[in-house]
Write an enzyme that holds these catalytic residues in place. Structure first.
Site, mmCIF file in Angstrom:
data_model
loop_
_atom_site.group_PDB
_atom_site.id
_atom_site.type_symbol
_atom_site.label_atom_id
_atom_site.label_comp_id
_atom_site.label_asym_id
_atom_site.label_seq_id
_atom_site.Cartn_x
_atom_site.Cartn_y
_atom_site.Cartn_z
ATOM 1 C CG ASN A 85 12.638 13.866 0.542
ATOM 2 O OD1 ASN A 85 13.768 13.704 0.097
ATOM 3 N ND2 ASN A 85 12.403 14.108 1.819
ATOM 4 C CG HIS A 115 -2.283 0.692 -19.678
ATOM 5 N ND1 HIS A 115 -1.846 1.159 -20.891
ATOM 6 C CD2 HIS A 115 -1.252 0.846 -18.818
ATOM 7 C CE1 HIS A 115 -0.587 1.566 -20.780
ATOM 8 N NE2 HIS A 115 -0.207 1.388 -19.522
ATOM 9 N N GLY A 142 5.807 8.725 2.799
ATOM 10 C CA GLY A 142 6.682 7.911 1.967
ATOM 11 C C GLY A 142 6.001 6.675 1.407
ATOM 12 C CB THR A 165 -8.549 3.425 -4.471
ATOM 13 O OG1 THR A 165 -9.372 3.352 -3.299
ATOM 14 C CG2 THR A 165 -7.362 2.479 -4.334
ATOM 15 N NE ARG A 180 -9.139 1.637 7.873
ATOM 16 C CZ ARG A 180 -8.866 2.055 9.099
ATOM 17 N NH1 ARG A 180 -9.397 3.155 9.547
ATOM 18 N NH2 ARG A 180 -8.045 1.382 9.885
ATOM 19 C CE LYS A 183 -5.849 13.763 15.082
ATOM 20 N NZ LYS A 183 -6.779 13.779 16.164
#
Length: 195
Positions: A85, A115, A142, A165, A180, A183
């Site tokens: 999108n 970096h 989004g 992450t 995290r 569900k």
């Protein structure tokens, strides 16, 4: 034979971001995505051709809405029915591999580029990166951000604004910063997302 900066980048080693060959490749990608961003929605054939020229591999039924930005393009590999999108950014220093039926909501960011932590290397414009992969039937909400070296399984839903992450397996909904599991999808719920 000495490794080129491109070879180092693809090997996920430190490389010179300002290497002439890499700069030219980024400029070529910029020309393609700027043309893509200015092409009419009604020109579906022209848009498909631009996506095929820009991406490394493209499945059938792929759609990319403007304003799309990437580094190289050739390191982006998408399956069938891929949809990006508005305002998505895919920094493809290293490969970004995306499965079938994957939806990116507005402003999704996928980063393979990074970096070094060492200030001397960083201020010398050395870059590094790690590949990212996303399985089939995933939906990235989004403003979600996928960081380098993240691998998501099949049927993963990423909540809006999540910062991912680390890697996650199949059939989960993840959200938050850092993301995290909120569900675990049942077999029936996961099947609903496969269509």
């Amino acid at each position: 034979m000495a490794q080129t900066e491109y070879d180092k980048m693809m090997a996920e080693d430190l490389y010179d971001v300002n290497d002439r060959q890499l700069v030219e490749q980024r400029e070529h990608a910029r020309d393609l995505y700027e043309t893509l961003n200015q092409t009419s929605f009604h020109d579906t054939e022209g848009l498909q051709q631009l996506i095929k020229q820009l991406f490394g591999t493209v499945g059938t039924g792929s759609e990319v809405r403007p304003r799309f930005i990437c580094d190289y393009g050739y390191n982006i590999h998408v399956g069938n029915n891929f949809f990006a999108n508005f305002d998505c950014i895919l920094l493809d220093t290293c490969p970004i591999t995306i499965g079938d039926n994957v939806l990116l909501a507005p402003r999704v960011q996928i980063y393979t580029a990074a970096h070094p932590l060492d200030v001397g290397a960083r201020t010398s414009w050395l870059g590094c990166g790690k590949a990212v992969s996303i399985g089939d039937n995933c939906w990235l909400g989004g403003n979600s951000v996928i960081l380098p070296d993240v691998h998501l399984g099949n049927n993963v839903i990423v909540g809006g604004g999540a910062v991912v992450t680390r890697s996650f397996g199949d059939n989960v909904v993840i959200a938050g910063n850092p993301a995290r599991v909120i569900k675990h999808l049942t077999g029936e719920e996961a099947a609903q997302y496969r269509g």
